[in-house]
Write a protein that holds these residues in place. Structure first.
Motif, mmCIF file in Angstrom:
data_model
loop_
_atom_site.group_PDB
_atom_site.id
_atom_site.type_symbol
_atom_site.label_atom_id
_atom_site.label_comp_id
_atom_site.label_asym_id
_atom_site.label_seq_id
_atom_site.Cartn_x
_atom_site.Cartn_y
_atom_site.Cartn_z
ATOM 1 N N THR A 140 0.839 -1.200 0.000
ATOM 2 C CA THR A 140 0.000 0.000 0.000
ATOM 3 C C THR A 140 0.878 1.255 0.000
ATOM 4 O OG1 THR A 140 -0.129 0.215 2.405
ATOM 5 C CG2 THR A 140 -1.777 -1.217 1.342
ATOM 6 N N ASP A 141 0.273 2.389 -0.349
ATOM 7 C CA ASP A 141 0.992 3.668 -0.317
ATOM 8 C C ASP A 141 1.455 3.993 1.102
ATOM 9 O OD1 ASP A 141 0.715 4.146 -3.060
ATOM 10 O OD2 ASP A 141 -1.188 5.199 -2.791
ATOM 11 N N ASP A 142 0.610 3.747 2.099
ATOM 12 C CA ASP A 142 0.983 4.025 3.494
ATOM 13 C C ASP A 142 2.162 3.174 3.945
ATOM 14 O OD1 ASP A 142 -0.960 5.965 3.779
ATOM 15 O OD2 ASP A 142 -2.426 4.606 4.685
ATOM 16 N N LEU A 167 12.127 -4.770 -5.003
ATOM 17 C CA LEU A 167 11.201 -4.415 -6.077
ATOM 18 C C LEU A 167 11.488 -2.974 -6.434
ATOM 19 C CD1 LEU A 167 7.778 -5.736 -4.697
ATOM 20 C CD2 LEU A 167 9.340 -6.878 -6.244
ATOM 21 N N LYS A 168 11.848 -2.734 -7.679
ATOM 22 C CA LYS A 168 12.136 -1.380 -8.135
ATOM 23 C C LYS A 168 11.073 -0.991 -9.152
ATOM 24 C CE LYS A 168 17.016 -1.947 -7.294
ATOM 25 N NZ LYS A 168 18.350 -2.074 -7.834
ATOM 26 N N VAL A 169 10.252 -0.034 -8.761
ATOM 27 C CA VAL A 169 9.144 0.403 -9.611
ATOM 28 C C VAL A 169 9.398 1.858 -9.982
ATOM 29 C CG1 VAL A 169 6.646 0.672 -9.801
ATOM 30 C CG2 VAL A 169 7.590 -1.168 -8.393
ATOM 31 N N PRO A 170 9.668 2.123 -11.277
ATOM 32 C CA PRO A 170 9.923 3.514 -11.700
ATOM 33 C C PRO A 170 8.666 4.364 -11.596
ATOM 34 C CG PRO A 170 10.078 1.994 -13.564
ATOM 35 C CD PRO A 170 9.764 1.181 -12.370
ATOM 36 N N HIS A 227 6.608 -0.931 -14.816
ATOM 37 C CA HIS A 227 5.658 -0.105 -14.061
ATOM 38 C C HIS A 227 4.554 -0.973 -13.476
ATOM 39 C CE1 HIS A 227 7.296 3.801 -15.185
ATOM 40 N NE2 HIS A 227 7.553 3.261 -16.355
ATOM 41 N N ALA A 228 4.054 -0.567 -12.318
ATOM 42 C CA ALA A 228 2.959 -1.291 -11.683
ATOM 43 C C ALA A 228 1.668 -0.986 -12.423
ATOM 44 C CB ALA A 228 2.866 -0.899 -10.223
ATOM 45 N N PRO A 229 0.710 -1.883 -12.495
ATOM 46 C CA PRO A 229 0.862 -3.245 -11.980
ATOM 47 C C PRO A 229 1.737 -4.099 -12.887
ATOM 48 C CG PRO A 229 -1.307 -2.982 -12.960
ATOM 49 C CD PRO A 229 -0.633 -1.644 -13.031
ATOM 50 N N SER A 237 5.445 3.451 -6.770
ATOM 51 C CA SER A 237 6.774 3.652 -7.343
ATOM 52 C C SER A 237 7.791 3.776 -6.215
ATOM 53 C CB SER A 237 6.798 4.881 -8.246
ATOM 54 O OG SER A 237 6.495 6.032 -7.500
ATOM 55 N N GLY A 238 9.031 3.397 -6.524
ATOM 56 C CA GLY A 238 10.105 3.433 -5.538
ATOM 57 C C GLY A 238 10.787 2.086 -5.423
#
Length: 150
Positions: free
Chosen positions: A31-33, A146-149, A67-69, A123-124
């Motif tokens: 999650t974002d949190d 996990l690297k998500v641009p 990129h997610a998903p 992302s992150g």
């Protein structure tokens, strides 16, 4: 009795359609949190004396697929005739406090690995620890990122 049977059949059909319709949607892995929490810098990988199972993260290719998903795949391989016990697999998001992702991933875990299609992740860079135990009681853990641009 026939009415109950028809209702039960109708419910099974309805439940199947709901599951089928929901299978195309992305599923939240992080999650974002949770992503906003500070990273846990006190963790380190350990290595056992015996040869435990192999753990390999199949990172998505660079580019738009990253990129997610995205499809989250981790492969497991037991050695010496042992098998992987899916009930002894644990995935932890290394944040303060840590987040046990195992139950979120449970529907996607098998003896062969983790196969979660359309994982939703902010992302992150996200550090995870994957722990696996085989039928002979040998365990392994692997740190993956996990690297998500953006």
């Amino acid at each position: 009795m026939k009415t109950f049977s028809l209702h039960r059949s109708g419910f099974a059909l309805f439940a199947g359609l709901v599951l089928w319709a929901g299978s195309a949607a992305a599923t939240t892995l992080i999650t974002d949190d949770e992503a906003k929490r500070p990273n846990d810098t006190q963790t380190s990988a350990t290595r056992g004396i015996t040869r435990g199972p192999s753990i390999r993260y199949d990172a998505p290719p660079a580019g738009p697929a990253a990129h997610a998903p995205f499809d989250f795949h981790v492969q497991f391989e037991a050695h010496g005739g042992a098998t992987i016990d899916p009930s002894h697999i644990k995935v932890t998001y290394l944040k303060v406090p840590s987040v046990d992702l195992t139950e979120r991933l449970r529907p996607y875990i098998s003896a062969d690995g983790i196969n979660m299609p359309k994982a939703q992740v902010p992302s992150g860079e996200h550090p995870l620890r994957v722990e696996v135990e085989d039928s002979d009681g040998r365990s392994s853990e692997q740190m993956i990122s996990l690297k998500v641009p953006k």
